[in-house]
Write an enzyme that holds these catalytic residues in place. Structure first.
Site, PDB file in Angstrom:
ATOM      1  N   GLU A  60     -33.881   4.238   2.880  1.00 36.44           N
ATOM      2  CA  GLU A  60     -34.729   3.286   3.608  1.00 36.44           C
ATOM      3  C   GLU A  60     -35.378   3.878   4.841  1.00 36.44           C
ATOM      4  O   GLU A  60     -36.555   3.629   5.109  1.00 36.44           O
ATOM      5  CB  GLU A  60     -33.915   2.044   3.992  1.00 36.44           C
ATOM      6  CG  GLU A  60     -33.636   1.081   2.834  1.00 36.44           C
ATOM      7  CD  GLU A  60     -32.456   1.466   1.969  1.00 36.44           C
ATOM      8  OE1 GLU A  60     -31.777   2.481   2.266  1.00 36.44           O
ATOM      9  OE2 GLU A  60     -32.181   0.751   0.984  1.00 36.44           O
ATOM     10  N   HIS A 129     -24.683  -8.870   2.841  1.00 30.87           N
ATOM     11  CA  HIS A 129     -25.885  -9.175   2.054  1.00 30.87           C
ATOM     12  C   HIS A 129     -26.431 -10.568   2.331  1.00 30.87           C
ATOM     13  O   HIS A 129     -27.241 -11.067   1.562  1.00 30.87           O
ATOM     14  CB  HIS A 129     -25.576  -9.055   0.558  1.00 30.87           C
ATOM     15  CG  HIS A 129     -25.461  -7.653   0.063  1.00 30.87           C
ATOM     16  ND1 HIS A 129     -24.363  -6.871   0.311  1.00 30.87           N
ATOM     17  CD2 HIS A 129     -26.317  -6.876  -0.648  1.00 30.87           C
ATOM     18  CE1 HIS A 129     -24.544  -5.677  -0.264  1.00 30.87           C
ATOM     19  NE2 HIS A 129     -25.715  -5.661  -0.837  1.00 30.87           N
TER      20      HIS A 129
HETATM   21  C1  LIG Z   1     -28.909   0.598   1.861  1.00 31.54           C
HETATM   22  C2  LIG Z   1     -28.950  -0.141   0.582  1.00 31.54           C
HETATM   23  N1  LIG Z   1     -30.096  -0.127  -0.130  1.00 31.54           N
HETATM   24  C3  LIG Z   1     -30.160  -0.782  -1.302  1.00 31.54           C
HETATM   25  C4  LIG Z   1     -29.082  -1.473  -1.777  1.00 31.54           C
HETATM   26  C5  LIG Z   1     -29.167  -2.209  -3.095  1.00 31.54           C
HETATM   27  N2  LIG Z   1     -28.399  -1.471  -4.089  1.00 31.54           N
HETATM   28  C6  LIG Z   1     -27.126  -1.811  -4.348  1.00 31.54           C
HETATM   29  S1  LIG Z   1     -26.427  -0.793  -5.420  1.00 31.54           S
HETATM   30  C7  LIG Z   1     -27.792   0.147  -5.584  1.00 31.54           C
HETATM   31  C8  LIG Z   1     -27.778   1.329  -6.498  1.00 31.54           C
HETATM   32  C9  LIG Z   1     -26.761   2.337  -6.089  1.00 31.54           C
HETATM   33  O1  LIG Z   1     -26.575   3.294  -7.076  1.00 31.54           O
HETATM   34  P1  LIG Z   1     -25.471   4.433  -6.986  1.00 31.54           P
HETATM   35  O2  LIG Z   1     -25.362   4.931  -5.594  1.00 31.54           O
HETATM   36  O3  LIG Z   1     -25.772   5.424  -8.033  1.00 31.54           O
HETATM   37  O4  LIG Z   1     -24.097   3.683  -7.287  1.00 31.54           O
HETATM   38  P2  LIG Z   1     -23.639   2.926  -8.631  1.00 31.54           P
HETATM   39  O5  LIG Z   1     -24.125   1.532  -8.495  1.00 31.54           O
HETATM   40  O6  LIG Z   1     -24.228   3.637  -9.781  1.00 31.54           O
HETATM   41  O7  LIG Z   1     -22.157   2.958  -8.614  1.00 31.54           O
HETATM   42  C10 LIG Z   1     -28.817  -0.375  -4.794  1.00 31.54           C
HETATM   43  C11 LIG Z   1     -30.188   0.175  -4.717  1.00 31.54           C
HETATM   44  C12 LIG Z   1     -27.914  -1.506  -0.974  1.00 31.54           C
HETATM   45  N3  LIG Z   1     -26.826  -2.198  -1.337  1.00 31.54           N
HETATM   46  N4  LIG Z   1     -27.875  -0.818   0.186  1.00 31.54           N
END
Ligand SMILES: Cc1ncc(C[n+]2csc(CCOP(=O)(O)OP(=O)(O)O)c2C)c(N)n1
Ligand SMILES: [Mg+2]
Lengths: 326, 349
Positions: A60, A129
């Site tokens: 971000e 959230h």
């Molecule tokens: C700073 C932030 N940006 C966006 C999100 C929304 N979000 C939640 S999970 C996610 C994907 C994360 O993927 P990864 O790090 O690969 O973990 P996984 O879900 O595959 O375990 C996103 C974009 C968030 N929770 N926090």
């Protein structure tokens, strides 16, 4: 008029502005191939291609800054935060770069861009959230803050925000995305800084923005059944704040309740009630009341979450108190 | 094979002997997590669990291998995809399920839900909802071990999406600069929500991301619990030795969508099937144990039945709990409650 959802209204606003001005592009997490985490950018990748609808890594602070630099160089970025909770990571770019660049550069550089995404409380997603940050943003000179409460406002205000020559913080509401409302078929713009009287009344003024506008309208219905005629005002733009519309209403009703989903301390209600006190003191027959989110992080359990949020019943109660009917 | 022979028996994997007892525990723990997640999915479908709910089906070997390799005193912290880790850590499944259901006996009193599991007694430090957020917090836990010289290692877990956050690299640099006892672990499950690894990362070999900080990297097969346990043990030993941090990339796969609302249309059925039927960590360990004559298919079937029964009983017990008391709304905001907090309702006039 057509009936469309709040999310479709936002989508139309972005599409129309991107058709009109090729300097406008949309960037954010999952905006392109996934069509948006909340489907606000549905179909936009197909329509405008991968140069103008761009998926980012989860970074971000970095892509917020990208937006600032691109805007300084003459582009018109729309930077989407999946939710405003994640914009907290980007605050340096928003507050220290975007908001101050014009002033710091002695007017040499401007930052005409939109930071947008879902804000406010979602349902059952807990403390990190579910929060309202508009008062943080509205505190900063150099930023404008917009929060639409229905589809028609969402479309007209977003178009104005994209055309605006300064940085606009555009906070949508996650729970309102599916709401359906009448939207004009012809092109229209809703200027920033204009409140809207959503219901006229003579006994008490309810000022509420974003999702709370709907709560205030519901409360007004209940108050009507109890013989209290409430006026409901949606500021729509938090900064600049249309205080004249609010003051004119209070001059008529002599009583006001300000409602917000966010925390009470230094909140939007504090600002609005202070302005009513400063400029409308002689019109008041009772102190201004505030209905706000409770002064705690958002809990997950259903019963606690319901208690933490403002309710229609609390608005009704506050209105009765200021009307001397409690 | 007699019971006695079985006891002396086990599997040697890459020079490490795993006695039957350990194998059984690892197997049952993985299977328990799988069935627990399936139950959570069901309860979500019935709207008994709300909000976001991220399941870890497919990633069980990473959870179980890591917690088998780590010491009780080590700190572990992860993202919102935390059910498998907290269960593998040995926390009470009824408390975890009660948390999902928002009940009084939840592991954080019903205040956090799916994304925020914490267990201070087991040094399990969340359950963190903001992508990447836990990594600098892990840096601080590691710093405390350096400061106090308490011999603990911190394992800071992030996703393949999370590793792109800037604060991760700030953490890498400080951890390496001060030689802090930290294992940075990436669960590379190939996707961050709908974004595949190669669409978000210029360098897709994530274990190399520490190179410019002189942090050694290891890539480990996260679909093989024995391999993962062994290599993770080496990584933890490295961090504990005082040589500084290490970066582990666990290659794994999530079978389900990102969260309950994700239909996962960004990948093919065939791709999912390839991982599921070709590399499933539970099936793999079962096959190894059967081949070594340590168990039979019938025994595994019976254990699966028993585990399902257990999970159902846990869900029932959790559901029977009351919601948190209303007074809990106001607790835990401060350690020492402050003057000037707003009570509610606020009296006007
Ligand atoms: C700073 C932030 N940006 C966006 C999100 C929304 N979000 C939640 S999970 C996610 C994907 C994360 O993927 P990864 O790090 O690969 O973990 P996984 O879900 O595959 O375990 C996103 C974009 C968030 N929770 N926090
Ligand atoms: Mg991932």
């Amino acid at each position: 008029m057509s009936k469309i959802t709040y999310r479709e209204a936002l989508n139309q606003a972005m599409c129309e502005e991107m058709e009109r001005d090729d300097r406008v592009f949309l960037m954010g997490e999952e905006v392109a191939e996934y069509n948006g985490a909340y489907k606000v950018s549905q179909g936009m990748l197909d329509k405008f291609g991968p140069k103008r609808v761009i998926d980012t890594p989860i970074t971000e602070l970095g892509f917020a800054g990208l937006g600032v630099g691109a805007a300084m160089a003459g582009l018109r970025p729309i930077i989407e935060f999946m939710t405003w909770n994640f914009a907290i990571l980007a605050l340096d770019q928003i507050v220290n770069a975007a908001a101050k660049m014009k002033y710091m550069s002695g007017g040499q550089y401007s930052v005409p861009m939109v930071f947008r995404g879902a804000g406010g409380s979602a349902a059952r997603v807990g403390a990190q959230h579910s929060q309202s940050l508009e008062n943080w943003m509205a505190n900063v000179p150099g930023l404008k803050v917009v929060m639409p409460s229905n589809p028609a406002d969402a479309k007209g205000l977003l178009k104005a925000a994209i055309r605006d020559n300064d940085t606009v913080i555009f906070i949508e509401n996650e729970i309102n995305y599916g709401d359906v409302g009448e939207v004009p078929d012809e092109e229209y713009i809703i200027p920033l800084g204009k409140a809207d009287v959503k219901r006229t009344g003579s006994d008490v003024t309810l000022v509420a923005h974003s999702r709370m506008t709907g709560f205030a309208l519901e409360a007004a219905e209940e108050l009507a059944r109890q013989g209290i005629d409430a006026e409901v005002i949606d500021p729509r733009t938090i900064r600049p704040l249309d205080e004249n519309t609010i003051l004119a209403s209070v001059a008529k009703t002599n009583r006001a309740v300000v409602i917000e989903e966010g925390w009470r301390f230094a909140g939007i209600g504090a600002e609005i009630s202070a302005r009513i006190m400063e400029r409308g003191f002689d019109d008041l027959d009772a102190p201004v009341a505030r209905v706000t989110g409770k002064d705690v992080p958002m809990p997950y359990a259903a019963n606690l979450e319901a208690m933490a949020l403002p309710s229609v019943a609390e608005i009704v109660e506050a209105a009765r108190v200021v009307c001397g009917r409690a | 094979m007699s019971a006695k022979q079985k006891q002396a028996a086990g599997i040697t994997h890459d020079g490490v002997f795993y006695p039957l007892e350990d194998l059984n525990a690892m197997h049952d723990s993985m299977l328990y997590i799988r069935r627990f997640e399936e139950k959570a999915g069901q309860l979500y479908g019935l709207k008994k669990i709300g909000g976001f709910c991220h399941l870890c089906n497919g990633q069980e070997a990473v959870c179980v291998g890591l917690h088998h390799a780590a010491d009780e005193k080590d700190y572990i912290l992860t993202s919102y995809r935390d059910h498998g880790h907290v269960l593998a850590r040995g926390s009470d499944p009824t408390a975890v399920m009660a948390e999902l259901l928002g009940r009084a006996g939840g592991i954080v009193k019903g205040k956090g839900g799916s994304m925020h599991m914490f267990d201070v007694e087991r040094n399990f430090v969340g359950g963190n909802g903001i992508v990447g957020e836990q990594v600098p917090v892990g840096l601080g836990l590691g710093f405390s071990s350096w400061y106090k010289d308490d011999g603990r290692v911190t394992i800071a877990i992030m996703g393949d999406g999370g590793i792109n956050q800037g604060a991760v690299y700030e953490s890498f640099n400080m951890a390496a600069l001060w030689k802090l006892p930290i294992v940075f672990m990436v669960e590379n499950n190939q996707y961050a929500m709908g974004t595949s690894l190669d669409r978000a990362s210029a360098e897709t070999h994530l274990f190399k991301r520490g190179i410019s900080f002189k942090i050694p990297g290891m890539q480990i097969d996260g679909m093989d619990v024995l391999e993962f346990d062994k290599k993770m043990g080496e990584a933890i030993a490295h961090a504990r030795s005082g040589e500084g941090p290490i970066l582990v990339e666990a290659i794994t796969y999530r079978y389900r969508g990102h969260s309950m609302s994700d239909p996962a249309t960004y990948r093919s059925r065939a791709e999912v099937d390839e991982w599921r039927s070709g590399r499933d960590p539970i099936a793999r360990l079962e096959a190894q144990m059967i081949e070594a004559g340590l168990a039979t298919e019938e025994e595994f079937k019976q254990r699966d039945k028993d585990i399902k029964k257990d999970v159902t009983a846990v869900a029932r017990a959790a559901e029977a709990q009351p919601e948190p008391d209303a007074s809990e709304l106001w607790t835990d905001v401060y350690t020492d409650p402050i003057e000037g907090a707003y009570p509610y309702p606020v009296k006007v006039g």
